[in-house]
Scaffold this motif. Structure first.
Motif, short mmCIF file in Angstrom:
data_model
loop_
_atom_site.label_atom_id
_atom_site.label_comp_id
_atom_site.label_asym_id
_atom_site.label_seq_id
_atom_site.Cartn_x
_atom_site.Cartn_y
_atom_site.Cartn_z
N ILE A 47 57.56 62.63 114.43
CA ILE A 47 56.38 63.34 113.90
C ILE A 47 55.45 63.73 115.04
CG2 ILE A 47 54.28 63.05 112.54
CD1 ILE A 47 55.98 61.29 110.64
N VAL A 52 54.53 67.70 114.85
CA VAL A 52 53.15 68.13 115.14
C VAL A 52 53.15 69.28 116.15
CG1 VAL A 52 50.94 67.45 116.12
CG2 VAL A 52 52.06 65.98 114.43
N TRP A 56 51.75 72.88 115.40
CA TRP A 56 50.68 73.32 116.30
C TRP A 56 51.08 74.64 116.96
CZ3 TRP A 56 46.20 70.36 117.03
CH2 TRP A 56 45.30 70.90 117.95
N ASP A 64 44.89 83.90 119.94
CA ASP A 64 44.78 84.17 121.36
C ASP A 64 44.47 82.83 122.02
OD1 ASP A 64 44.83 85.97 123.49
OD2 ASP A 64 42.65 85.94 123.61
N ARG A 66 44.61 81.52 125.80
CA ARG A 66 44.86 81.60 127.24
C ARG A 66 44.13 80.46 127.93
NH1 ARG A 66 46.27 86.58 129.56
NH2 ARG A 66 47.05 87.97 127.98
N ASN A 67 44.85 79.77 128.82
CA ASN A 67 44.30 78.63 129.54
C ASN A 67 43.77 77.56 128.59
OD1 ASN A 67 44.26 80.99 131.35
ND2 ASN A 67 43.51 79.49 132.81
N THR A 68 44.24 77.56 127.37
CA THR A 68 43.82 76.53 126.43
C THR A 68 44.89 76.40 125.35
OG1 THR A 68 42.24 75.95 124.72
CG2 THR A 68 42.48 78.28 125.17
N ILE A 69 44.99 75.21 124.74
CA ILE A 69 45.92 75.08 123.61
C ILE A 69 45.14 74.88 122.32
CG2 ILE A 69 48.02 74.35 124.79
CD1 ILE A 69 47.14 71.44 124.16
N THR A 70 43.87 75.25 122.37
CA THR A 70 43.07 75.24 121.15
C THR A 70 43.06 76.67 120.60
OG1 THR A 70 41.65 73.76 122.40
CG2 THR A 70 40.87 74.44 120.24
N LYS A 73 40.97 82.63 118.95
CA LYS A 73 40.68 83.85 118.20
C LYS A 73 41.93 84.28 117.45
CE LYS A 73 39.58 88.39 119.21
NZ LYS A 73 40.00 89.13 120.36
N GLN A 289 49.84 80.99 131.65
CA GLN A 289 48.98 80.20 130.78
C GLN A 289 48.59 80.94 129.51
OE1 GLN A 289 46.84 76.92 132.07
NE2 GLN A 289 46.21 77.92 133.94
N ASN A 290 49.52 81.74 129.00
CA ASN A 290 49.27 82.44 127.74
C ASN A 290 50.03 81.70 126.65
OD1 ASN A 290 48.82 84.22 125.71
ND2 ASN A 290 49.43 86.04 126.86
N TYR A 291 49.43 80.62 126.15
CA TYR A 291 50.17 79.72 125.28
C TYR A 291 50.44 80.32 123.90
CZ TYR A 291 49.32 76.42 128.98
OH TYR A 291 49.28 75.82 130.20
N VAL B 28 49.64 60.71 109.69
CA VAL B 28 49.86 60.97 111.11
C VAL B 28 49.33 62.35 111.49
CG1 VAL B 28 51.59 61.35 112.89
CG2 VAL B 28 51.79 59.41 111.34
N ASP B 40 38.64 68.50 121.67
CA ASP B 40 37.75 69.65 121.79
C ASP B 40 36.34 69.21 122.15
OD1 ASP B 40 39.19 71.61 119.11
OD2 ASP B 40 39.82 71.18 121.14
N ASN B 127 48.33 73.31 135.70
CA ASN B 127 47.90 74.02 134.51
C ASN B 127 48.01 73.15 133.27
OD1 ASN B 127 47.41 76.25 136.01
ND2 ASN B 127 49.32 77.29 135.51
N LEU B 131 44.73 71.27 130.79
CA LEU B 131 44.53 71.46 129.36
C LEU B 131 44.04 70.19 128.69
CD1 LEU B 131 47.73 73.47 128.44
CD2 LEU B 131 45.44 74.35 128.68
N ALA B 150 38.23 79.79 130.94
CA ALA B 150 38.71 78.62 130.21
C ALA B 150 37.92 77.37 130.56
CB ALA B 150 40.19 78.41 130.49
N GLN B 152 37.77 75.74 133.49
CA GLN B 152 38.55 74.78 134.28
C GLN B 152 37.94 74.54 135.66
OE1 GLN B 152 42.48 76.50 134.19
NE2 GLN B 152 42.93 75.64 132.18
N LYS B 463 37.47 89.59 127.20
CA LYS B 463 36.78 88.37 126.81
C LYS B 463 35.32 88.36 127.25
CE LYS B 463 40.21 84.85 126.05
NZ LYS B 463 40.62 83.51 126.41
#
Lengths: 324, 463
Positions: A47, A52, A56, A64, A66-70, A73, A289-291, B28, B40, B127, B131, B150, B152, B463
């Motif tokens: 899991i 997950v 996710w 969108d 970029r440079n983040t996995i949150t 947009k 880094q375009n996740y 979970v 966050d 990278n 994160l 971002a 960083q 952006k």
């Protein structure tokens, strides 16, 4: 059946209904505890580390990121459109299809051939079985580096170049030219060496399932041992094994990454010569880094693999019983 | 066997399992969502610390030494800062990094620096680490606009007083500035250029090439069986030529308004020359190590090679003074010689729990301690210190080939653009690969790359 192994059946069943129910509840509790004891840790891992991230990733692919996995947009199917619209992604699919076209038939042929050979050998059976299986335990990264640096380097003293010098040929740049594309030799041989032993074992198991009586009956009917019995008895009876080998092999080929990454690299000018989808997506997600786009590409690739596997299964009749 | 009883029990157990499964799965998933939410949240307090520390920092920078500033920032007990380096190739670099860390702890007993030496694909590992909330406190890297967007990188403007700014290499300063704010302290400048064997060039009756045509001719003339003419990496020079030829043709990646500026006739002609060189069969391809390692040149596998200033000590050891250097030659009539000047800069992670302590350490190591900057730049491989005074004080860069490289870099050097990211780089390299390996038309490929770069620019800049 499995539960009978975990909880031994109580030797006597009392006539007292109350006691009986109590005992059953206790047994039930034990079974449940045992079930979770064994399955729980694995399920938890699955899991956390599989489901997950998949969910996710699916969410991320519509955002969108970029440079983040949150997810930041919402962009709808923009990520999917940009991946499908990129000619480099379509090229990577062509690349992997070419790769599969080479590696799948060659692996099936050699693993079957090895299995038949090893099966007929009369002495040192264990030795031959393990010696061909051994490369399976080797890491793709290590093998790729050995292939690139030692066996197939472009210098006159490389192993492959020494070998062809023996036949009076000039040294070849194995990795680094598009014409002729010798790098395919390197990429295909390293994977063949690494995986042929594993599929050989599958075939060996299949071979040992074939009843001896069939061969004996064939000999009585005048068939000669060798090609005739292989073609009429051995190969047809290995059908299910062959289908499994084909399916597993094709899926593995589509997921190829290590040897491409370590032999051709991800960012150098060589990478474009043969960039499979996973290296392409690795660049998008981890280098650029375009996740969001990376996740979208992952789901596109999974869909392609599923479709191809289903079509292949349908055509080959995977799961059909022998007499159907 | 009472199969009925077992069957019953089995099915009931399964029923319970399924229900419990769903329940625990929900737990979970919910839990991890909570975790993610926490993840966050850490961003917000971290950025507020940055803001808060920004005010204290001014006093530190104006006031006293880094020691007092660190003590002030860390009045509440011991601090451990993780400091990431990529794996430098030269012997002794890791020991040096550890020694700097130990020296800092000696001066600031409550701060421990944990040096992480990262081998392999440093960028990807960095990278991924950035994160998470557990990323490095201090790390080296290359600044891009996306890193700023971002969150960083922490702004370091307060470390750069007017005196320091005046004493800092302009290109290096611009390289670490986005929208007027300075985010990185350049640690080293790494110019890249050609090395050649003097004796081999003399024997062929050649002078160091000043144009692409001369380079192609020299590579052909010096190519003799076992010794190849030129080594530019195992991809046949594609990765290096794609970008350098743009600048050598007199163009650049982007103009001042951040529009693609590399699709010109001059660049198309330069790329055609690059293809001629790449397919001349005189380049060394398939060496055991790639171009940034001087082994292939040292082992006499090629008469000329591309490398960085960092390799000069090793090459000097092998060939003494039997080697020279020249910049990437001019391509075409509008062209000019160029030297790509790379290097590394130090950044502070704004998600760090000890932003101020991290800034103090960076200030101490890369701005205040001239002796350590000299040691790092010149005791192992050669690099040019970005502090002008430090560079001027470096005896090793005052004579011979090293002095030539410094002069050439001042004259012809160009650096990276913060807006130019990996995706744009890939688009350009892919286009040049198509020209070299697949006989594609340079004009068409440049146009295609322009479209891709513009699309990427639109995404990055909106952006």
């Amino acid at each position: 059946m499995a539960s009978s192994k975990i909880v031994p059946a109580s030797p006597k069943i009392t006539s007292d209904a109350d006691l009986n129910a109590k005992g059953r509840r206790k047994r039930q509790l034990q079974t449940t505890l045992a079930f979770w004891g064994f399955v729980g840790p694995m399920m938890l891992g699955l899991i956390i580390f599989a489901y997950v991230p998949i969910i996710w990733g699916l969410i991320l692919s519509f955002f969108d990121a970029r440079n983040t996995i949150t997810p930041t947009k919402f962009v709808g199917v923009d990520n999917y459109a940009s991946i499908i619209g990129d000619d480099q992604f379509r090229n990577s699919i062509v690349t992997i299809l070419i790769f599969a076209l080479f590696i799948v038939p060659i692996t099936v042929f050699f693993s079957l051939w090895l299995a038949v050979m090893v099966n007929t050998v009369r002495y040192a059976r264990a030795f031959f079985r393990s010696v061909f299986f051994l490369p399976t335990a080797c890491s793709y990264v290590v093998a790729s580096l050995v292939w690139r640096i030692t066996l197939f380097n472009g210098l006159p003293y490389g192993f492959a170049n020494n070998l062809i010098y023996f036949f009076g040929l000039d040294p070849i740049i194995w990795i680094g030219t598009a014409n002729p594309p010798y790098y395919w030799v390197v990429l295909v041989t390293v994977r063949l060496w690494l995986q042929v032993g594993f599929y050989m074992i599958l075939y060996l198991a299949g071979l040992q399932d074939i009843p001896k009586e069939l061969y004996e009956a064939a000999y009585v009917d005048g068939a000669r041992p060798g090609w005739a019995t292989f073609r009429r008895i051995t190969f047809p009876l290995l059908r299910n094994t062959t289908i499994a080998v084909l399916l597993l092999n094709l899926i593995a080929a589509f997921q190829a990454f290590d040897e491409f990454y370590n032999i051709l690299g991800a960012k150098s000018g060589l990478a474009l010569l043969a960039r499979p989808p996973l290296v392409y997506l690795y660049n998008i997600a981890f280098t650029n880094q375009n996740y969001g786009a990376g996740a979208a590409g992952g789901f596109i690739l999974v869909s392609i693999i599923i479709v191809i596997t289903l079509v292949q299964g349908k055509l080959l009749g995977f799961g059909r019983s022998e007499n159907q | 066997m009472s199969s009925d009883a077992y069957g019953n029990k089995g099915s009931r157990a399964r029923g319970v399992t399924r229900r419990r499964f769903v329940r625990s799965a929900a737990l979970v998933v919910g839990g991890s969502a909570l975790l993610a939410a926490c993840g966050d949240n850490t961003v917000a307090p971290a950025s507020s610390t940055t803001a808060a520390s920004g005010t204290t920092a001014t006093t530190a920078a104006a006031g006293g030494t880094a020691t007092t500033a660190a003590a002030a920032a860390s009045s509440g007990g011991p601090i451990t800062l993780s400091h990431w380096y990529h794996q430098y190739g030269e012997d002794g670099t890791q020991q040096a990094a550890l020694k700097y860390a130990a020296d800092y702890t000696k001066a600031n007993p409550n701060v421990t620096i944990k040096v992480e030496w990262i081998p392999g694909d440093y960028d990807s590992k960095l990278n991924a680490a950035l994160l998470t909330p557990e990323g490095p406190d201090i790390y080296e890297g290359h600044l891009t606009n996306s890193m700023v967007q971002a969150g960083q990188v922490a702004p370091l403007d307060d470390l750069f007083t007017d005196d320091i700014k005046k004493d800092f290499d302009k290109v290096a300063l611009a390289r670490n500035t986005v929208d007027g704010k300075i985010y990185g302290v350049q640690m080293i400048n790494d110019p890249q250029l050609f090395y050649y064997r003097k004796s081999l060039l003399d024997k062929a009756g050649l002078k160091p090439p000043t144009t692409m045509d001369e380079l192609i001719n020299a590579s052909k003339a010096l190519n003799s069986g076992k010794v190849k003419g030129l080594y530019m990496g195992n991809d046949g020079g594609i990765g290096l030529m794609a970008g350098n030829l743009v600048y050598a043709a007199g163009a650049k990646f982007l103009d001042d308004n951040n529009k693609p500026a590399f699709n010109t006739d001059a660049v198309a002609a330069a790329w055609a020359q690059g293809k001629t060189l790449a397919s001349s069969n005189t380049l060394l391809v398939g060496a055991p190590t790639d171009w940034w390692d001087p082994s292939a040149f040292d082992q006499n596998l090629a008469a000329m090679t591309w490398n960085g200033l960092w390799a000069m000590p090793t090459i000097t050891k092998t060939f003494a003074d039997d080697f020279g250097v020249f910049p990437f030659p001019a391509a075409g009539p509008s062209g000019k010689p160029v030297i790509y000047s790379g290097g590394w800069a130090e950044f502070v992670n704004p998600k760090s729990k000890n932003v101020q302590a991290a800034k103090d350490y960076v200030n101490w190591l890369w701005l205040k301690s001239a002796d350590k900057q000299q040691d790092w730049s010149l005791s192992y491989g050669f690099h040019i210190p970005p502090r002008i005074s430090t560079a001027n004080g470096a005896a090793a860069l005052k004579s011979g080939n090293a002095a030539t490289v410094v002069d050439l870099t001042n004259k012809y050097g160009y650096g990276d653009l913060t807006i130019w990211n990996a995706a744009m780089g890939t688009a350009l390299t892919d286009a040049f690969t198509n020209v070299v390996q697949k006989n594609a038309d340079p004009k068409a490929e440049l146009a295609a790359a322009t479209t891709k770069v513009q699309a990427e620019l639109d995404k990055v800049l909106k952006k």
